[in-house]
Design a protein around this motif. Structure first.
Motif, mmCIF file in Angstrom:
data_model
loop_
_atom_site.group_PDB
_atom_site.id
_atom_site.type_symbol
_atom_site.label_atom_id
_atom_site.label_comp_id
_atom_site.label_asym_id
_atom_site.label_seq_id
_atom_site.Cartn_x
_atom_site.Cartn_y
_atom_site.Cartn_z
ATOM 1 N N GLY A 1 -16.083 -5.214 6.770
ATOM 2 C CA GLY A 1 -15.110 -5.479 6.392
ATOM 3 C C GLY A 1 -14.214 -6.377 6.697
ATOM 4 O O GLY A 1 -12.928 -6.947 6.193
ATOM 5 N N TYR A 2 -15.049 -7.408 7.530
ATOM 6 C CA TYR A 2 -14.158 -9.116 7.375
ATOM 7 C C TYR A 2 -14.375 -9.213 6.046
ATOM 8 O O TYR A 2 -13.868 -10.124 6.226
ATOM 9 C CB TYR A 2 -15.012 -9.959 8.837
ATOM 10 C CG TYR A 2 -14.281 -9.197 10.427
ATOM 11 C CD1 TYR A 2 -13.135 -10.164 10.415
ATOM 12 C CD2 TYR A 2 -16.154 -9.785 10.937
ATOM 13 C CE1 TYR A 2 -13.098 -9.572 11.869
ATOM 14 C CE2 TYR A 2 -15.444 -9.522 12.358
ATOM 15 C CZ TYR A 2 -14.181 -10.011 12.770
ATOM 16 O OH TYR A 2 -13.596 -9.445 14.153
ATOM 17 N N THR A 3 -15.177 -8.678 5.818
ATOM 18 C CA THR A 3 -15.470 -9.864 3.888
ATOM 19 C C THR A 3 -13.883 -9.554 2.974
ATOM 20 O O THR A 3 -13.008 -10.205 2.620
ATOM 21 C CB THR A 3 -16.891 -9.427 2.779
ATOM 22 O OG1 THR A 3 -17.392 -10.268 3.939
ATOM 23 C CG2 THR A 3 -16.412 -10.182 1.978
ATOM 24 N N VAL A 4 -13.906 -7.763 2.765
ATOM 25 C CA VAL A 4 -12.888 -7.069 2.560
ATOM 26 C C VAL A 4 -11.228 -8.127 2.785
ATOM 27 O O VAL A 4 -10.741 -7.826 1.915
ATOM 28 C CB VAL A 4 -13.468 -5.740 2.607
ATOM 29 C CG1 VAL A 4 -12.041 -4.814 2.060
ATOM 30 C CG2 VAL A 4 -14.126 -4.889 2.083
ATOM 31 N N GLU A 5 -11.657 -8.155 3.999
ATOM 32 C CA GLU A 5 -9.920 -8.456 4.849
ATOM 33 C C GLU A 5 -9.856 -10.149 4.467
ATOM 34 O O GLU A 5 -8.874 -10.454 4.309
ATOM 35 C CB GLU A 5 -10.331 -8.260 5.989
ATOM 36 C CG GLU A 5 -8.709 -9.344 6.569
ATOM 37 C CD GLU A 5 -9.094 -9.144 8.809
ATOM 38 O OE1 GLU A 5 -7.915 -9.256 9.097
ATOM 39 O OE2 GLU A 5 -10.326 -9.962 8.926
ATOM 40 N N GLY A 6 -10.708 -10.618 3.530
ATOM 41 C CA GLY A 6 -10.394 -12.082 3.497
ATOM 42 C C GLY A 6 -11.108 -12.699 4.530
ATOM 43 O O GLY A 6 -11.091 -14.383 3.839
ATOM 44 N N ASN A 7 -11.630 -13.006 5.581
ATOM 45 C CA ASN A 7 -11.586 -13.525 6.291
ATOM 46 C C ASN A 7 -13.524 -13.572 6.495
ATOM 47 O O ASN A 7 -14.186 -13.315 7.555
ATOM 48 C CB ASN A 7 -11.682 -12.313 7.821
ATOM 49 C CG ASN A 7 -11.557 -13.559 9.027
ATOM 50 O OD1 ASN A 7 -12.217 -14.884 9.272
ATOM 51 N ND2 ASN A 7 -11.238 -12.898 10.046
ATOM 52 N N GLY A 8 -13.865 -14.750 5.216
ATOM 53 C CA GLY A 8 -15.064 -14.631 5.382
ATOM 54 C C GLY A 8 -15.851 -15.559 6.542
ATOM 55 O O GLY A 8 -17.871 -15.354 6.400
#
Length: 669
Positions: free
Chosen positions: A163-170
């Motif tokens: 979820g964080y990765t897809v949101e761009g919050n790596g």
């Protein structure tokens, strides 16, 4: 009509008329004919069973399906909880369907039912709730669910990291990856893949390399774990470490399309086009893979960005021979390639011959016309698409506004802007306002443009202030321009573009002390301008030049021919070097010598040295990554007149067509 379609029609008739017995017989026939895994027929079976009240049978069909699409998941949701008491399986599968379709409202309702029935904290249900919120883009709600879950397993951590990765919050994804291991949870293949994607997005080579090292320590073999190997290749490519990417790629025995496409695009984006095309040839020759639409459209995007006409045409020919070549995304990328290569006639022919067009296709054509200064054609197409009942979206409006702006069509731009403001379906953005600011600035109505920004309900971004500053430079509005420039330095002080623009404003107005102050500030912060780079394609080879580039073996001849051309333009039409355009680029060198070595002139010089005119080529195409400077603009105008040649020059914003001493954009660009 073939047997498959007859079976589909039979099942739909059974569904419509609730003919369960006939439906069961049709299902048996489907299985006997070897069509048990057919996506369309399985969807029809699910619909038939659910309409006839046989939810159990419908779910059995759904569970056995090797492939599912939106129709499948929608059917699952429509089955809902018909005639049965919901259990953890019912809740989790419907939550998964809601997530797959991005229907947050439906998922939220199911979450409420889970809470009331006491299923919320059953791990499989909790995980499904969390994953549903993440897939619907509600990562904050997913995070809250994650925080209160009494029990977590690796699936829980995976859903949250993804979820964080897809949101761009790596960054947050990497924090969770470390934390799960500290708590004794062992990452699986899905965890590693998602975390490597997070590293790719961040350009976090150190963390990505550490994960790779840990995998090797655990006995990881690239030759076997192809999914993780593909993610590693993608990570190294995104971090611009192509040697490591190639090393991992070479170790994989059964290479997947992710690995192939990542490495091909990596080489292409680093301008190693020979290696990229060689790899693509090997992919085509591989019997293990059918090149998909994503790879084709991505490669076509590279050819479009670098304006590689010959490679683009070859790829277009290749797409006509394979099934995925008919994808609408591939068609759109081909259309975009022709327009970005300056081949508007070919783009028009392709567009008009193809019935399969969506709003993106129309938007690409309108954008292309705008970039070529064909504002009236863009407007005609915008009106025509609505006659064909294709509704424009916000991007389409941006395309037509930009086209009007590029062509100086003030009244028309105001008309479309007002239409946008009254269209309740579409949310206006700062970029829409920026088109109006650009056009008002082009017309010399700089104060009006400033007032428009001040009256916006939206918060102005850096781009719209830069648009206004550019207009101030053209019209010598030093007071407003100085105010806007200083604001940009406060808001975006690490962006070299702002310093260059403000320095140009002061220089062209003769404010030498202010110019020197900005230059000193620029140097003190250790900033560097983006290097100007131009390229030209000659005999299917692409040649790149930077400003003052002397690496080409024909450099001496290029300089000689440019000097000859300068003298000819000076004597025939009175060309004078625009030395003010050299003030920001040179200190100790002669200003005129400096201007002769601008990258676009070097590219033109090579074309002349290589005999493009003698070959009968009356149109020379040059491409540049930045805006064309004023001196080069005047030089190319003059050259087009004395040589009786058309120069088509694409810079960062638009195409300039230089013909008979005139530019398609006049002297405002």
């Amino acid at each position: 009509m073939n047997e498959r379609q007859r079976l589909a029609n039979l099942l739909r008739n059974c569904s419509k008329n609730l003919l369960l017995d006939q439906g069961l017989q049709a299902h048996g026939l489907v299985m006997r004919m070897g069509l048990g895994f057919d996506l369309m027929l399985n969807n029809d079976l699910i619909d038939m069973y659910s309409k006839c009240g046989r939810i159990g049978n419908a779910r059995e069909v759904f569970d056995r399906m090797p492939e599912r699409n939106v129709v499948s998941w929608t059917a699952l949701i429509e089955m809902g909880f018909s005639g049965i008491k919901p259990n953890e399986y019912t809740f989790s599968t419907n939550l998964k369907a809601s997530g797959m379709l991005g229907i947050a409202g439906n998922g939220t309702q199911i979450h409420g039912m889970c809470t009331k029935s006491g299923h919320e904290w059953v791990v499989v249900v909790s995980n499904a709730i969390l994953d549903m919120y993440a897939k619907c883009g509600r990562v904050g709600e997913a995070s809250r669910m994650f925080g209160v879950m009494p029990a977590k397993n690796v699936i829980t951590w995976n859903a949250m990291i993804a979820g964080y990765t897809v949101e761009g919050n790596g960054e947050r994804a990497l924090v969770l990856f470390r934390k799960m291991q500290e708590l004794g949870e062992v990452p699986d293949e899905y965890t590693i893949t998602s975390t490597l994607k997070a590293c790719s997005g961040l350009g976090a080579i150190r963390q990505g390399s550490q994960i790779h090292s840990a995998l090797i320590t655990r006995g990881f073999l690239c030759s076997v774990q192809t999914t993780i190997a593909g993610a590693l290749v993608d990570m190294y490519v995104k971090c611009r470490h192509l040697t490591e990417a190639q090393r991992v790629f070479d170790q994989v025995e059964q290479k997947n399309l992710i690995s192939w496409s990542a490495l091909i695009l990596g080489y292409a984006q680093e301008c190693n086009l020979t290696q990229a095309m060689d790899l693509f040839g090997k992919l085509r020759a591989s019997l293990c893979h059918q090149v998909d639409g994503f790879v084709l459209s991505s490669l076509m995007g590279v050819f479009a960005d670098f304006a590689l006409v010959e490679q683009g045409r070859q790829m277009h020919a290749f797409t006509t021979k394979i099934p995925s070549g008919s994808d609408i995304s591939v068609f759109n990328s081909i259309l975009d390639m022709y327009l970005k290569c300056g081949l508007t006639d070919e783009a028009e022919r392709l567009f008009n011959e193809t019935p399969l067009r969506n709003v993106i296709s129309w938007t690409i054509m309108i954008t292309g016309y705008g970039k070529h200064g064909l504002g009236k054609k863009a407007m005609h197409l915008f009106n025509q698409m609505q006659l064909e009942e294709i509704e424009p979206d916000g991007v389409t409006y941006l395309a037509v506004l930009s086209a009007c702006s590029h062509s100086g069509l003030l009244q028309e731009c105001q008309y479309y802007f007002l239409r946008l403001c009254h269209d309740k379906r579409i949310k206006q953005t700062v970029e829409h306002y920026a088109c109006m600011v650009d056009l008002l600035g082009r017309a010399g109505r700089v104060k009006e443009a400033k007032n428009l920004i001040d009256s916006m309900l939206l918060k102005p971004n850096i781009g719209i202030w830069q648009t206004l500053l550019s207009a101030c430079r053209v019209h010598g509005e030093v007071e407003i321009g100085g105010e806007v420039g200083e604001m940009l330095l406060r808001l975006d002080g690490d962006n070299p573009v702002n310093y260059v623009m403000l320095s140009n404003l002061y220089t062209e107005a003769g404010y030498w002390k202010e110019c020197e102050r900005i230059r000193k500030l620029f140097k003190m912060k250790g900033l560097k301008k983006d290097a100007g780079r131009s390229w030209v394609e000659i005999d299917k080879e692409v040649y790149f030049f930077y400003n003052r580039d002397e690496t080409h073996p024909l450099t001496e001849k290029i300089h000689q021919v440019l000097k000859e051309m300068e003298n000819r333009i000076k004597s025939e039409i009175g060309y004078i070097h625009g030395v003010r355009f050299a003030l920001h680029d040179v200190e100790e060198e002669s200003k005129e010598e400096s201007l002769r070595f601008h990258s676009e002139k070097l590219a033109i010089g090579l074309a002349l040295v290589c005999g493009e005119l003698e070959k009968g080529n009356r149109t020379i195409r040059i491409f540049k990554n930045l805006r064309v400077c004023g001196d080069c603009h005047a030089f190319i105008k003059g050259l087009s007149k004395v040589l009786k040649v058309v120069f088509l020059v694409r810079d960062a914003n638009r195409f300039h067509k230089f013909e008979d001493g005139l530019c398609s954009y006049g002297d405002y660009w």
